[in-house]
Design an enzyme around this catalytic site. Structure first.
Site, mmCIF file in Angstrom:
data_model
loop_
_atom_site.group_PDB
_atom_site.id
_atom_site.type_symbol
_atom_site.label_atom_id
_atom_site.label_comp_id
_atom_site.label_asym_id
_atom_site.label_seq_id
_atom_site.Cartn_x
_atom_site.Cartn_y
_atom_site.Cartn_z
ATOM 1 N N CYS A 210 -2.869 -0.506 -7.024
ATOM 2 C CA CYS A 210 -2.810 0.899 -7.419
ATOM 3 C C CYS A 210 -3.141 1.031 -8.909
ATOM 4 O O CYS A 210 -4.298 0.902 -9.279
ATOM 5 C CB CYS A 210 -1.457 1.479 -7.044
ATOM 6 S SG CYS A 210 -1.556 3.236 -6.697
ATOM 7 N N HIS B 281 -1.045 0.083 -1.381
ATOM 8 C CA HIS B 281 0.020 -0.892 -1.654
ATOM 9 C C HIS B 281 0.168 -1.847 -0.463
ATOM 10 O O HIS B 281 0.989 -1.593 0.424
ATOM 11 C CB HIS B 281 1.348 -0.164 -1.880
ATOM 12 C CG HIS B 281 1.403 0.602 -3.147
ATOM 13 N ND1 HIS B 281 1.934 0.091 -4.308
ATOM 14 C CD2 HIS B 281 0.983 1.847 -3.446
ATOM 15 C CE1 HIS B 281 1.841 0.989 -5.273
ATOM 16 N NE2 HIS B 281 1.268 2.071 -4.779
ATOM 17 N N GLU C 216 1.661 -4.501 -0.252
ATOM 18 C CA GLU C 216 2.962 -5.185 -0.207
ATOM 19 C C GLU C 216 3.921 -4.575 0.806
ATOM 20 O O GLU C 216 4.793 -5.256 1.341
ATOM 21 C CB GLU C 216 3.617 -5.200 -1.596
ATOM 22 C CG GLU C 216 4.107 -3.865 -2.153
ATOM 23 C CD GLU C 216 3.053 -3.104 -2.947
ATOM 24 O OE1 GLU C 216 1.857 -3.319 -2.689
ATOM 25 O OE2 GLU C 216 3.422 -2.291 -3.810
HETATM 26 N N1 GLN Z 1 -0.218 6.461 -11.751
HETATM 27 C C1 GLN Z 1 -1.302 6.166 -10.883
HETATM 28 C C2 GLN Z 1 -1.636 7.317 -9.950
HETATM 29 O O1 GLN Z 1 -0.876 8.229 -9.780
HETATM 30 C C3 GLN Z 1 -0.995 4.917 -10.079
HETATM 31 C C4 GLN Z 1 0.149 5.098 -9.130
HETATM 32 C C5 GLN Z 1 0.657 3.790 -8.589
HETATM 33 O O2 GLN Z 1 0.378 2.745 -9.147
HETATM 34 N N2 GLN Z 1 1.438 3.847 -7.534
HETATM 35 O O3 GLN Z 1 -2.675 7.315 -9.335
#
Ligand code: GLN
Length: 598
Positions: free
Chosen positions: A398, A524, A526
């Site tokens: 992310c 994600h 994970e």
């Molecule tokens: N802050 C970034 C976004 O909103 C990444 C979010 C995250 O890593 N979950 O896209």
């Protein structure tokens, strides 16, 4: 439906969640279908707004629910998929009751904690307990309910009252209360102390709940005379007193419960003795043992913002563990505070700066997890640059993907001010931009949350191979920002590749070809990693960090044999040609799919 309620006493942080998940595993191993509900008595409607500093990670479900990290434990242990409603909070219950009151559903009555809140809690439990979570049809046999917090907390009182009424309503034989308590061993005397548990059980009884089983957390196994004492004072049969003593890894917990015949005690209370079979926990056994025996290290630098709180990146840690056990390596995670890598730290706190870089440089692989806000972003960018240039395996999740793109744009495209509009809304080179779902003007409810589909554009990419050349994958998202599609052609022509995109052509995956392993993902992975089926991207990352990526990649040009990615994580992946496990632990002939054993 039978219910097992797990409460906690004396202190928080006893491992109640792991104990409750372990009980779920044990019941499942006896042939029962198990679901679970976690009650968090805090006022937040969900965990989405809670800081990982304070409360550990926010776990994300398929349906986009942002929930307590214990639901992650349940999903991983029981291999189930929960819904947002499986996490009850005081906020959710009050919101539901107040909504009803505003609609006039209470017909002029005074709306009160008892009976309206307590009824709403019971209805919620009954409604959610029957939702199938294991991919099969129809309700589960047993619902494990974990009540967060500690008995005696003011905020859990309505739940205790509701659960007392509930146990009466569902009746004897359908409700089993397991109380997790602490039996400290004081160093001075070296003797386990039962008093805190006695008090805690007394408190529980005073609130109208009678424990059927005691799960005693202790540093050592408890002697019979201690159990007898607890039995006498707490009115719980000796055979229903289980010790959860310290174990080398949490996969031992279901085994510990089984060895002490916790299942028999539960079945007696729930009248299930005639239907349940003897627990089969072979996989858990071999995985727990294998994990204890691993000694060859793989060192991963986790470069993040919340490195002080051990639970802040819980699912990332678990996914790394699943992958390293599958690679037969002992996982060592070096937490590197991203800020400490920055130049300002070199001036303000040179020791911390030195220590952070030492950790980063000593690692076999670099992982930058998700995050929000600009603190530490500079350090994360430096970590991505280091991994890219020094050809150290990199996994960016992310925000970790977004900063890798920013770093590439700055260094390779020479766009000095390339940035995400999250950190610099006026940048002339926005390579990561706000692409909200729904409204462009409101922050609330604009997060892309839950499962979204990513389609592979090119099957020769390492990520596509790791996912067994599937056409698309479903992974969980939690973000507002994405790689700017307008900048993609320039990034691609400079050598970055985007092998996975969603239906709107937003970039889900970024890779750097000709690098041992440089993968960033907008989702994600994970959250869907399981002990018996590690996340493919984590497996690839850890394998690459050990210099063994080829061992987990399907062999080139080979026809794909199976569409499901099955990897017995508890078994070593590398087998000698004769089909014997390379560490000699497990024997037998196994089937392979593209080089991965089925
Ligand atoms: N802050 C970034 C976004 O909103 C990444 C979010 C995250 O890593 N979950 O896209």
């Amino acid at each position: 439906m039978k219910y097992v309620l797990v409460t906690g006493g004396v202190v928080s942080g006893l491992g109640k969640g792991v104990t409750a998940s372990g009980i779920g595993v044990l019941l499942k191993a006896c042939g029962l279908r198990v679901t679970s509900i976690k009650i968090d008595p805090y006022l937040n409607t969900d965990a989405g707004t809670m800081s990982p500093f304070e409360h550990g990670e926010v776990f994300v479900l398929d349906d986009g629910g942002e929930v307590d990290l214990d639901l992650g434990n349940y999903e991983r242990f029981l291999n189930i998929k929960l819904t947002r409603d499986n996490n009850i909070t005081t906020g959710k219950i009050y919101q539901a009751v107040i909504d009803r009151e505003r609609r006039g559903d209470y017909l002029g009555k005074t709306v009160q904690v008892v009976p309206h809140i307590t009824d709403a809690i019971q209805e919620w439990i009954e409604r959610v307990a029957v939702i199938p979570v294991d991919g099969k049809e129809g309700p589960a046999d047993v619902c494990v309910i974990e009540l967060g917090g500690t008995i005696g907390d003011i905020e859990s009182m309505p739940f205790i009252e509701a659960l007392g009424q509930f146990s009466y309503r569902v009746g004897v034989g359908n409700f089993c209360l397991i109380h997790v308590s602490l039996v400290p061993v004081l160093n001075v005397v070296g003797e386990p102390k039962t008093k805190p548990t006695q008090h805690s059980v007394r408190g529980l009884r005073g609130l109208g709940l009678t424990p059927n089983i005691l799960a005693c957390r202790s540093t050592m196994a408890l002697d019979e005379n201690i159990k007898a004492k607890l039995s006498q004072f707490c009115h719980v049969p000796v055979e229903n007193i289980i010790t959860i003593h310290d174990v080398p890894n949490i996969w031992h917990i279901p085994l510990l419960l089984k060895d002490q015949k916790a299942h028999e005690a539960i079945f007696k209370v729930l009248n299930l003795s005639s239907v349940a079979q003897e627990p089969v926990l072979k996989e858990w056994n071999s995985r727990a043992e294998l994990c204890d025996k691993l000694h060859e290290p793989v060192i991963i630098a986790l470069v993040g913002k919340y490195t002080d709180h051990s639970d802040s990146y819980l699912s990332v840690m678990k996914a790394l563990l699943h992958a390293s056990v599958a690679c037969q390596k002992k996982l060592i995670v070096e937490r590197v505070p991203a800020c400490d890598l920055e130049d300002v730290t070199a001036k303000e706190n040179p020791e911390a700066y030195k220590a952070a870089w030492k950790k980063l440089k000593g690692a076999d692989g670099v992982l930058v997890p998700g995050g929000f806000g600009d603190r530490g972003v500079g350090g994360k960018i430096l970590a991505a640059k280091y991994a890219r240039e020094k050809r150290v395996p990199y996994l960016g999740i992310c925000l970790g993907m977004q900063i890798a793109v920013i770093e590439f744009a700055r260094t390779i495209l020479g766009l000095q001010d390339a940035n995400s509009t999250e950190f610099d809304s006026n940048t002339r080179n926005p390579c990561v931009i706000f692409m909200p779902e729904g409204s462009k003007t409101h922050m609330g409810g604009t997060m892309r949350l839950g499962t979204r589909r990513t389609y592979f554009q090119a099957l020769e990419s390492v990520s596509a191979k790791l996912y067994e050349n599937q056409r698309y994958i479903d992974e969980r998202h939690r973000h507002r920002y994405e790689v700017n599609p307008d900048m993609v052609p320039r990034l691609e022509s400079a050598g970055l590749s985007f092998p996975g995109k969603d239906e709107n052509c937003c970039c889900g995956i970024v890779e750097l070809p000709n690098h041992p392993y440089f993968v960033g993902v907008q989702f994600h992975p994970e959250f869907k990693s399981r002990p018996e089926k590690p996340s493919p991207l984590f497996l690839g990352f850890v394998a690459a960090s050990c210099g063994e990526l080829d061992a987990v990649l399907p062999r080139g040009g080979q026809e794909k044999v199976s569409s499901t990615y099955r990897f017995n994580g508890h078994l070593p992946p590398k087998l000698l040609p004769n089909g014997k496990a390379s560490n000699g632990l497990l024997h037998g002939v196994y089937n392979f799919c593209n080089g991965v054993r089925l």
